[in-house]
Design a protein around this motif. Structure first.
Motif, PDB file in Angstrom:
ATOM      1  N   ARG A  30     -25.527  31.263 -16.592  1.00  0.00           N
ATOM      2  CA  ARG A  30     -25.943  31.873 -17.869  1.00  0.00           C
ATOM      3  C   ARG A  30     -24.723  32.274 -18.691  1.00  0.00           C
ATOM      4  O   ARG A  30     -24.665  32.050 -19.898  1.00  0.00           O
ATOM      5  CB  ARG A  30     -26.832  33.086 -17.629  1.00  0.00           C
ATOM      6  CG  ARG A  30     -27.246  33.800 -18.918  1.00  0.00           C
ATOM      7  CD  ARG A  30     -28.047  35.060 -18.668  1.00  0.00           C
ATOM      8  NE  ARG A  30     -27.429  35.991 -17.752  1.00  0.00           N
ATOM      9  CZ  ARG A  30     -26.449  36.859 -18.091  1.00  0.00           C
ATOM     10  NH1 ARG A  30     -25.970  36.877 -19.310  1.00  0.00           N
ATOM     11  NH2 ARG A  30     -25.974  37.694 -17.187  1.00  0.00           N
ATOM     12  N   ARG A  31     -23.735  32.848 -18.030  1.00  0.00           N
ATOM     13  CA  ARG A  31     -22.525  33.257 -18.750  1.00  0.00           C
ATOM     14  C   ARG A  31     -21.766  32.056 -19.312  1.00  0.00           C
ATOM     15  O   ARG A  31     -21.215  32.122 -20.416  1.00  0.00           O
ATOM     16  CB  ARG A  31     -21.630  34.088 -17.832  1.00  0.00           C
ATOM     17  CG  ARG A  31     -22.219  35.448 -17.576  1.00  0.00           C
ATOM     18  CD  ARG A  31     -21.345  36.282 -16.682  1.00  0.00           C
ATOM     19  NE  ARG A  31     -21.949  37.597 -16.494  1.00  0.00           N
ATOM     20  CZ  ARG A  31     -21.715  38.372 -15.467  1.00  0.00           C
ATOM     21  NH1 ARG A  31     -20.878  37.983 -14.507  1.00  0.00           N
ATOM     22  NH2 ARG A  31     -22.302  39.539 -15.375  1.00  0.00           N
ATOM     23  N   LEU A  32     -21.749  30.954 -18.572  1.00  0.00           N
ATOM     24  CA  LEU A  32     -21.128  29.736 -19.082  1.00  0.00           C
ATOM     25  C   LEU A  32     -21.875  29.239 -20.313  1.00  0.00           C
ATOM     26  O   LEU A  32     -21.265  28.873 -21.324  1.00  0.00           O
ATOM     27  CB  LEU A  32     -21.086  28.646 -18.008  1.00  0.00           C
ATOM     28  CG  LEU A  32     -20.614  27.262 -18.466  1.00  0.00           C
ATOM     29  CD1 LEU A  32     -19.210  27.324 -19.063  1.00  0.00           C
ATOM     30  CD2 LEU A  32     -20.670  26.277 -17.299  1.00  0.00           C
ATOM     31  N   ALA A  33     -23.201  29.235 -20.252  1.00  0.00           N
ATOM     32  CA  ALA A  33     -24.002  28.800 -21.405  1.00  0.00           C
ATOM     33  C   ALA A  33     -23.735  29.691 -22.616  1.00  0.00           C
ATOM     34  O   ALA A  33     -23.576  29.198 -23.738  1.00  0.00           O
ATOM     35  CB  ALA A  33     -25.488  28.816 -21.042  1.00  0.00           C
ATOM     36  N   GLU A  34     -23.652  30.998 -22.396  1.00  0.00           N
ATOM     37  CA  GLU A  34     -23.366  31.926 -23.489  1.00  0.00           C
ATOM     38  C   GLU A  34     -21.975  31.677 -24.078  1.00  0.00           C
ATOM     39  O   GLU A  34     -21.798  31.709 -25.297  1.00  0.00           O
ATOM     40  CB  GLU A  34     -23.458  33.374 -22.993  1.00  0.00           C
ATOM     41  CG  GLU A  34     -24.861  33.815 -22.672  1.00  0.00           C
ATOM     42  CD  GLU A  34     -24.925  35.139 -21.927  1.00  0.00           C
ATOM     43  OE1 GLU A  34     -23.865  35.645 -21.471  1.00  0.00           O
ATOM     44  OE2 GLU A  34     -26.033  35.670 -21.794  1.00  0.00           O
ATOM     45  N   PHE A  35     -21.002  31.434 -23.195  1.00  0.00           N
ATOM     46  CA  PHE A  35     -19.639  31.157 -23.667  1.00  0.00           C
ATOM     47  C   PHE A  35     -19.625  29.889 -24.506  1.00  0.00           C
ATOM     48  O   PHE A  35     -19.019  29.847 -25.584  1.00  0.00           O
ATOM     49  CB  PHE A  35     -18.676  31.036 -22.481  1.00  0.00           C
ATOM     50  CG  PHE A  35     -17.276  30.727 -22.894  1.00  0.00           C
ATOM     51  CD1 PHE A  35     -16.456  31.729 -23.395  1.00  0.00           C
ATOM     52  CD2 PHE A  35     -16.776  29.438 -22.798  1.00  0.00           C
ATOM     53  CE1 PHE A  35     -15.157  31.438 -23.809  1.00  0.00           C
ATOM     54  CE2 PHE A  35     -15.483  29.146 -23.202  1.00  0.00           C
ATOM     55  CZ  PHE A  35     -14.673  30.152 -23.706  1.00  0.00           C
TER      56      PHE A  35
END
Length: 95
Positions: A30-35
């Motif tokens: 999820r954090r990768l997608a947000e980044f």
């Protein structure tokens, strides 16, 4: 090394050690997608949020808030529907 490659390496390590459906692995995804979204890499974000939605649905079910949030994020992305990968990923998620 770029931040994206660091995230990808971390996800690979977490998948190997914890499993692909472990909460920590999914949080990192999820954090990768947000980044990627923040960096305007919408194609990468579509892939990541689609993968996250599929995993959340498998783990929690279709009506779980985490699953619905991943679907919302996927649906909210700007997308060039002329690109088959984008269109197919969104259609398979029901967006």
């Amino acid at each position: 090394m770029s931040i994206v490659s660091e995230y990808e390496k971390l996800i690979a390590d977490q998948t190997r050690l914890l499993g692909s459906d472990h909460p920590d692995t999914l949080t990192t995804l999820r954090r990768l997608a947000e980044f990627r979204f923040d960096c305007r890499d919408y194609a990468g974000a579509v892939d990541d949020y689609g993968q996250l939605h599929t995993a959340r649905a498998r783990v929690h079910g279709a009506d779980h808030p985490d699953t619905l949030n991943a679907l919302y994020n996927l649906a909210s992305l700007p997308c060039d529907d002329r690109r088959p990968r984008h269109r197919d990923r969104r259609l398979s998620a029901g967006v």
